[in-house]
Design a protein around this motif. Structure first.
Motif, mmCIF file in Angstrom:
data_model
loop_
_atom_site.group_PDB
_atom_site.id
_atom_site.type_symbol
_atom_site.label_atom_id
_atom_site.label_comp_id
_atom_site.label_asym_id
_atom_site.label_seq_id
_atom_site.Cartn_x
_atom_site.Cartn_y
_atom_site.Cartn_z
ATOM 1 N N PRO A 18 0.814 -1.218 0.000
ATOM 2 C CA PRO A 18 0.000 0.000 0.000
ATOM 3 C C PRO A 18 0.852 1.275 0.000
ATOM 4 C CG PRO A 18 -0.936 -1.597 1.498
ATOM 5 C CD PRO A 18 0.390 -2.165 1.042
ATOM 6 N N VAL A 108 -1.724 -2.570 7.819
ATOM 7 C CA VAL A 108 -2.441 -3.526 6.969
ATOM 8 C C VAL A 108 -3.186 -4.529 7.845
ATOM 9 C CG1 VAL A 108 -2.241 -5.294 5.198
ATOM 10 C CG2 VAL A 108 -0.702 -3.326 5.157
ATOM 11 N N ASN A 111 -7.280 -7.438 3.909
ATOM 12 C CA ASN A 111 -7.307 -6.769 2.604
ATOM 13 C C ASN A 111 -7.661 -5.292 2.698
ATOM 14 O OD1 ASN A 111 -6.600 -9.107 1.134
ATOM 15 N ND2 ASN A 111 -8.720 -9.819 1.163
ATOM 16 N N GLU A 112 -7.465 -4.718 3.882
ATOM 17 C CA GLU A 112 -7.664 -3.281 4.090
ATOM 18 C C GLU A 112 -6.362 -2.685 4.615
ATOM 19 O OE1 GLU A 112 -10.618 -1.389 3.779
ATOM 20 O OE2 GLU A 112 -11.720 -3.094 2.950
ATOM 21 N N LEU A 132 -6.832 2.043 1.592
ATOM 22 C CA LEU A 132 -6.727 1.177 0.427
ATOM 23 C C LEU A 132 -7.389 -0.168 0.699
ATOM 24 C CD1 LEU A 132 -3.691 2.680 0.982
ATOM 25 C CD2 LEU A 132 -3.354 1.831 -1.337
ATOM 26 N N TYR A 133 -7.720 -0.866 -0.374
ATOM 27 C CA TYR A 133 -8.262 -2.215 -0.259
ATOM 28 C C TYR A 133 -7.783 -3.028 -1.455
ATOM 29 C CZ TYR A 133 -11.477 -2.353 -4.201
ATOM 30 O OH TYR A 133 -11.981 -2.409 -5.478
ATOM 31 N N ARG A 134 -7.929 -4.325 -1.349
ATOM 32 C CA ARG A 134 -7.696 -5.216 -2.482
ATOM 33 C C ARG A 134 -8.748 -6.317 -2.424
ATOM 34 N NH1 ARG A 134 -2.016 -8.211 -0.587
ATOM 35 N NH2 ARG A 134 -2.804 -9.009 1.418
ATOM 36 N N TRP A 141 -3.458 -3.369 -4.718
ATOM 37 C CA TRP A 141 -4.021 -2.421 -3.765
ATOM 38 C C TRP A 141 -4.517 -1.194 -4.518
ATOM 39 C CZ3 TRP A 141 -4.918 -3.558 1.202
ATOM 40 C CH2 TRP A 141 -4.175 -4.583 1.799
#
Length: 211
Positions: A18, A108, A111-112, A132-134, A141
């Motif tokens: 990220p 982190v 996934n956030e 951010l996210y994925r 990201w």
């Protein structure tokens, strides 16, 4: 020779964190904003490479309201908000083009993620945090929220959406957003990057009002 090739291979395979996304995104924005003939539209094309405007729009709408929309309504809303967000975010990016950025910690959780930064614009120091996210551990990201001086872009829009939905319903919200998008895109089409730097810098974290 073999050692250098191995090192290059390992670097190429290293996951993009990220923090790296935010750093490279800011670098790309600064490069594009300071290029000859830069415009808000050219900045928007750069910004959308690392900002997920669709995810921002979805989270601003809220899970309950989002689930109540038809697939066609979701697409119309997302397309409209993406256009609006591209235009407004690019204006802010121009204002930050010559800013000094100090990068802080990266947090982190699954996934956030959050990346803390501090922005110096002229003589003002402003904390700017990126959310951010994925979609999964195998995807990239993407930024979906920017929190400037503790003011969240997602939460700001969410508050505006709730008020409009209560009084005008979804159709009224969509009409309002389309009108705001057209107004902002017309303004940006008539404005060069150089001429909006001062005004954008003074509104670093503000979201356009969807009234």
């Amino acid at each position: 020779m073999i050692a250098s090739l191995l090192a290059a291979t390992l670097l190429a395979a290293a996951p993009v964190t990220p923090l790296n996304v935010v750093k490279s995104g800011n670098a790309d924005v600064q490069k594009a904003a300071n290029a000859p003939g830069a415009t808000v539209q050219s900045l928007a094309s750069v910004v959308e490479k690392f900002v997920d405007f669709g995810e921002l729009a979805k989270r601003a709408m809220g899970e309950k309201a989002w689930e109540g929309l038809t697939p066609a309504q979701r697409k119309d809303f997302t397309d409209t908000m993406t256009g609006l967000l591209r235009a407004s975010y690019a204006q802010k990016a121009i204002g930050q083009a010559k800013a000094e950025v100090v990068y802080g910690k990266e947090s982190v959780q699954a996934n956030e993620a959050t990346v803390d930064t501090k922005l110096t614009v002229k003589s003002d120091q402003v904390p700017v945090d990126y959310k951010l996210y994925r979609a999964s551990a195998k995807t990239d990201w993407r930024i979906y929220d920017v929190i400037t001086d503790e003011v969240s872009l997602v939460e700001t829009y969410s508050g505006q959406f709730r008020k409009i939905l209560q009084t005008k319903g979804f159709d009224g919200l969509l009409t309002t957003l389309k009108s705001k998008r057209a107004q902002l895109e017309k303004q940006n089409a008539e404005t060069s990057a150089a001429s909006v730097k001062d005004t954008a810098a003074s509104t670093t974290g503000a979201a356009p009002q969807a009234k």
